[in-house]
Design an enzyme around this catalytic site. Structure first.
Site, mmCIF file in Angstrom:
data_model
loop_
_atom_site.group_PDB
_atom_site.id
_atom_site.type_symbol
_atom_site.label_atom_id
_atom_site.label_comp_id
_atom_site.label_asym_id
_atom_site.label_seq_id
_atom_site.Cartn_x
_atom_site.Cartn_y
_atom_site.Cartn_z
ATOM 1 C CE1 TYR A 1 44.299 -21.573 -2.828
ATOM 2 C CE2 TYR A 1 44.493 -20.527 -0.683
ATOM 3 C CZ TYR A 1 44.219 -21.642 -1.449
ATOM 4 O OH TYR A 1 43.863 -22.819 -0.841
ATOM 5 C CB THR B 1 47.997 -31.701 -0.400
ATOM 6 O OG1 THR B 1 47.947 -30.297 -0.673
ATOM 7 C CG2 THR B 1 46.981 -32.064 0.670
HETATM 8 P P1 NAP Z 1 46.267 -30.981 -4.641
HETATM 9 O O1 NAP Z 1 46.855 -32.146 -3.938
HETATM 10 O O2 NAP Z 1 47.111 -30.222 -5.588
HETATM 11 O O3 NAP Z 1 44.909 -31.454 -5.361
HETATM 12 C C1 NAP Z 1 44.198 -30.628 -6.236
HETATM 13 C C2 NAP Z 1 43.594 -31.487 -7.334
HETATM 14 O O4 NAP Z 1 42.813 -30.630 -8.187
HETATM 15 C C3 NAP Z 1 44.665 -32.141 -8.221
HETATM 16 O O5 NAP Z 1 44.308 -33.466 -8.517
HETATM 17 C C4 NAP Z 1 44.618 -31.267 -9.456
HETATM 18 O O6 NAP Z 1 45.055 -31.918 -10.633
HETATM 19 C C5 NAP Z 1 43.142 -30.951 -9.542
HETATM 20 N N1 NAP Z 1 42.891 -29.833 -10.432
HETATM 21 C C6 NAP Z 1 43.658 -28.721 -10.630
HETATM 22 N N2 NAP Z 1 43.122 -27.957 -11.591
HETATM 23 C C7 NAP Z 1 41.986 -28.588 -12.004
HETATM 24 C C8 NAP Z 1 41.010 -28.290 -12.983
HETATM 25 N N3 NAP Z 1 41.090 -27.188 -13.757
HETATM 26 N N4 NAP Z 1 39.976 -29.146 -13.151
HETATM 27 C C9 NAP Z 1 39.891 -30.286 -12.403
HETATM 28 N N5 NAP Z 1 40.799 -30.632 -11.489
HETATM 29 C C10 NAP Z 1 41.839 -29.785 -11.280
HETATM 30 O O7 NAP Z 1 45.764 -29.888 -3.566
HETATM 31 P P2 NAP Z 1 44.889 -29.999 -2.225
HETATM 32 O O8 NAP Z 1 45.676 -29.409 -1.136
HETATM 33 O O9 NAP Z 1 44.318 -31.354 -2.067
HETATM 34 O O10 NAP Z 1 43.751 -28.952 -2.579
HETATM 35 C C11 NAP Z 1 42.369 -29.267 -2.639
HETATM 36 C C12 NAP Z 1 41.573 -28.025 -2.247
HETATM 37 O O11 NAP Z 1 41.859 -27.683 -0.890
HETATM 38 C C13 NAP Z 1 41.904 -26.779 -3.060
HETATM 39 O O12 NAP Z 1 40.720 -26.072 -3.349
HETATM 40 C C14 NAP Z 1 42.773 -25.969 -2.123
HETATM 41 O O13 NAP Z 1 42.716 -24.595 -2.402
HETATM 42 C C15 NAP Z 1 42.124 -26.316 -0.802
HETATM 43 N N6 NAP Z 1 42.939 -26.058 0.373
HETATM 44 C C16 NAP Z 1 44.126 -26.709 0.555
HETATM 45 C C17 NAP Z 1 44.875 -26.432 1.687
HETATM 46 C C18 NAP Z 1 46.166 -27.128 1.965
HETATM 47 O O14 NAP Z 1 46.920 -26.676 2.866
HETATM 48 N N7 NAP Z 1 46.518 -28.192 1.238
HETATM 49 C C19 NAP Z 1 44.437 -25.478 2.618
HETATM 50 C C20 NAP Z 1 43.230 -24.827 2.387
HETATM 51 C C21 NAP Z 1 42.488 -25.130 1.270
HETATM 52 P P3 NAP Z 1 46.606 -31.832 -11.108
HETATM 53 O O15 NAP Z 1 47.234 -33.082 -10.650
HETATM 54 O O16 NAP Z 1 46.505 -31.727 -12.590
HETATM 55 O O17 NAP Z 1 47.194 -30.608 -10.470
#
Ligand code: NAP
Length: 255
Positions: free
Chosen positions: A159, A194
């Site tokens: 990651y 999230t």
């Molecule tokens: P999340 O709620 O799990 O949302 C991620 C979304 O991406 C989900 O809808 C997921 O679908 C979809 N996804 C996963 N694999 C995919 C694929 N192969 N093709 C298309 N869509 C796909 O997570 P989030 O926290 O919002 O994360 C969004 C971004 O923010 C990510 O890049 C994460 O690394 C980044 N981020 C998050 C945090 C945090 O603390 N939350 C911090 C830093 C960065 P499914 O429902 O099928 O899983």
């Protein structure tokens, strides 16, 4: 009063949940027509419904960002009703196994995380490149605190590697596409509540407490905390901003 993104068409990967869903809602509020790209059709539909119930415009396309051909096909299909001018590379996953875990487990983590978080960003950006150049578009990539450091609570090397890569890709693309009027930036979220970290937060409250000790604003973030910077970077307010990362981390990297 006109919204900041009036007349734009925005595609958001991973728009069916969490940060991506918050960005879709904010973009639609600012007048953009939003295309929710997600591997999960139920999540994408939920976002479309949320946008529509608030009076905005959104549609969903089921897309796995690791499928390069499918990305090209989706971009070609979308172009029939207009070129996108905003792309948000947000789809991402995390797993928290150490390098010393079972070799097959850690190898699968490595492959899955890099193929979604890094190859996926390349696949989607490449597929929409002509549209973005034609519209003098804006790209917003979702990085992390881990675009700079490894936060071990616990966390995966894959990651951290992928999020360092997001920042490198952002800078390389900004340098290359500036002459075409395309701006490319990133956002570095801190701990945002999230699904990606729901299990880790539930199982390990000490982890949340240790991150909060390192967070001057003293609270975890919500998806809407990322939506503001995402609107700014996609809008004309950021007309002279490219190749940068805006940290939306409650101040994590200042202490
Ligand atoms: P999340 O709620 O799990 O949302 C991620 C979304 O991406 C989900 O809808 C997921 O679908 C979809 N996804 C996963 N694999 C995919 C694929 N192969 N093709 C298309 N869509 C796909 O997570 P989030 O926290 O919002 O994360 C969004 C971004 O923010 C990510 O890049 C994460 O690394 C980044 N981020 C998050 C945090 C945090 O603390 N939350 C911090 C830093 C960065 P499914 O429902 O099928 O899983």
């Amino acid at each position: 009063m006109a919204g900041l993104l009036e007349g734009h068409i925005a595609a958001v990967t991973g728009g069916g949940s969490g940060i991506g869903q918050g960005i879709c809602q904010a973009y639609a509020r600012e007048g953009a027509r939003v295309i929710v790209l997600d591997a999960n059709p139920a999540g994408a539909k939920e976002t479309v419904d949320l946008v529509a119930s608030a009076g905005g415009k959104a549609s969903a396309v089921t897309l796995d960002v690791t499928d390069r051909e499918a990305c090209k096909e989706a971009a070609a299909e979308i172009a029939k009703s207009g070129n996108i001018s905003i792309l948000v590379n947000n789809a991402g996953i995390n797993r928290r196994n150490p390098m010393t875990a079972e070799p097959a487990v850690i190898a699968k983590d490595w492959d899955d995380i890099l193929s979604i978080n890094l190859d996926g960003m390349f696949n989607v950006t490449r597929a929409f490149l002509d549209q973005l150049r034609a519209t003098k578009g804006r790209v917003v990539n979702i990085g992390s605190i881990q675009s700079f450091v490894h936060v071990s609570w616990p966390n995966s090397a894959a990651y951290t590697t992928s999020k360092h890569g997001v920042l490198g890709f952002t800078r390389a693309l900004a340098a290359e596409l500036g002459k075409d009027g395309v701006r490319v930036n990133a956002i570095g979220p801190g701990l945002i509540e999230t699904r990606i970290n729901a299990e880790a937060r539930a199982k390990n409250p000490d982890m949340v407490a240790s991150v909060m000790r390192h967070t001057p604003l003293g609270r975890p973030g919500k998806p809407e905390d990322i939506a503001g910077p995402a609107v700014f970077l996609a809008s004309d307010m950021a007309a002279y901003v490219t190749g940068c990362i805006i940290m939306a981390d409650g101040g994590f990297r200042t202490v």
